[in-house]
Write an enzyme that holds these catalytic residues in place. Structure first.
Site, PDB file in Angstrom:
ATOM      1  N   GLU A 129     -10.205   9.305  57.905  1.00 13.60           N
ATOM      2  CA  GLU A 129     -10.291   8.925  59.316  1.00 13.60           C
ATOM      3  C   GLU A 129     -11.556   8.104  59.570  1.00 13.60           C
ATOM      4  OE1 GLU A 129      -7.825   9.255  61.117  1.00 13.60           O
ATOM      5  OE2 GLU A 129      -6.891  11.233  61.062  1.00 13.60           O
ATOM      6  N   HIS A 175      -7.091   4.218  59.578  1.00 11.67           N
ATOM      7  CA  HIS A 175      -7.284   5.147  58.445  1.00 11.67           C
ATOM      8  C   HIS A 175      -6.403   4.759  57.260  1.00 11.67           C
ATOM      9  CE1 HIS A 175      -4.084   8.244  60.042  1.00 11.67           C
ATOM     10  NE2 HIS A 175      -3.556   7.584  59.037  1.00 11.67           N
ATOM     11  N   ASP A 228      -2.336  12.335  49.932  1.00 10.05           N
ATOM     12  CA  ASP A 228      -2.768  13.398  50.825  1.00 10.05           C
ATOM     13  C   ASP A 228      -1.682  14.451  51.038  1.00 10.05           C
ATOM     14  OD1 ASP A 228      -1.114  11.715  52.304  1.00 10.05           O
ATOM     15  OD2 ASP A 228      -2.726  10.943  53.557  1.00 10.05           O
ATOM     16  N   ASN A 236      -5.466   3.772  63.815  1.00  9.53           N
ATOM     17  CA  ASN A 236      -6.928   3.730  64.004  1.00  9.53           C
ATOM     18  C   ASN A 236      -7.643   3.164  62.771  1.00  9.53           C
ATOM     19  OD1 ASN A 236      -6.700   5.773  62.136  1.00  9.53           O
ATOM     20  ND2 ASN A 236      -7.617   7.372  63.391  1.00  9.53           N
TER      21      ASN A 236
END
Ligand code: GLP
Length: 236
Positions: free
Chosen positions: A136, A131, A63, A129
């Site tokens: 996400e 990811h 990313d 979380n």
């Protein structure tokens, strides 16, 4: 999933180094790489290791922040150069181009690169979380490269690297879930108590886009390297 728990992140990073060396010795040529604080120690070990040579290999990163030029100190381009590429250059290294405002063209370019360079070994970190990359919660398991909106919790988690919260990009280009799952082998590292919830969900939770990393339960060659703090919420 093979889960290995180490006393410290340093021991886990040493194990990851060994797995990379093994992959190189077995002829792996394309390495999917991750950023964030988690792989920093592994990259330092690789940088110092006389018997690691990536000069015939290709790297392809997960990313990049949208809107950051390669020269921006918090860009993942700059991160990779600083932590690894300056010391251990690859034959070719690819990251999404965060400065390309033409998302359609950038996504197409990256998916073509992924097609031309099937990943032998993919390294992953884990968001608190759940990811992976910047996929996400809610990301489709069929997703390929795209421009994503960062979750507020991710912006909060990553603001430590920027002068202020306003400076944290709100979007990023990320490889998709489908592209991650296409890798032959996956190593995921997660350290610290802040990752304990996501680690337990990833290993024991129901497979759901609500916790993207749960998809890894469906991959047949995943090694999870965690420290004791990240393992502290494992419920079996
Ligand atoms: C970041 C990256 C991920 C990384 C994760 C964890 O935002 N996009 O690739 O794995 O979040 O980051 P860290 O290793 O700093 O905890």
């Amino acid at each position: 999933m093979k889960v290995e728990i180490f006393k410290t992140s340093s021991e886990a990073s040493k194990k990851a180094l060994e797995l990379f060396k093994l992959a190189l010795s077995e002829g792996d040529k394309v390495f999917g790489l991750a950023t964030g604080s988690t792989p920093e120690e592994l990259y330092a070990l690789m940088s110092e290791s006389a018997d690691i040579d990536f000069s015939e290999a290709t790297s392809i990163n997960l990313d990049e922040y949208y809107g950051l030029d390669q020269s921006h100190p918090q860009s993942y381009h700059a991160y990779m150069k600083h932590h690894l590429f300056n010391q251990k250059p690859f034959k070719a290294s690819y990251l999404p181009d965060g400065s390309n405002e033409d998302a359609e063209a950038e996504v197409k370019r990256y998916d073509e690169l992924l097609k031309e360079n099937p990943i032998d070994l993919q390294l992953l970190g884990l968001g608190s979380n759940g990811h992976i990359g910047f996929n996400e919660p809610g990301s489709s398991f069929d997703s390929t490269t795209r421009l994503v909106a960062l979750a507020d919790s991710t912006i909060q988690a990553n603001k430590r690297f920027f002068d202020s919260e306003e400076d944290v990009p709100k979007q990023a280009y990320s490889m998709g879930m489908q592209s991650i799952m296409a890798a032959d082998k996956i190593i995921l590292m997660a350290f610290g108590e802040g990752k304990a919830w996501a680690v337990n969900e990833m290993i024991n939770g129901e497979i759901s886009p609500d916790v993207p990393a749960t998809i890894l339960q469906n991959h047949d060659n995943v090694t999870i390297l965690i420290d004791e703090a990240a393992a502290s919420k494992l419920n079996n």
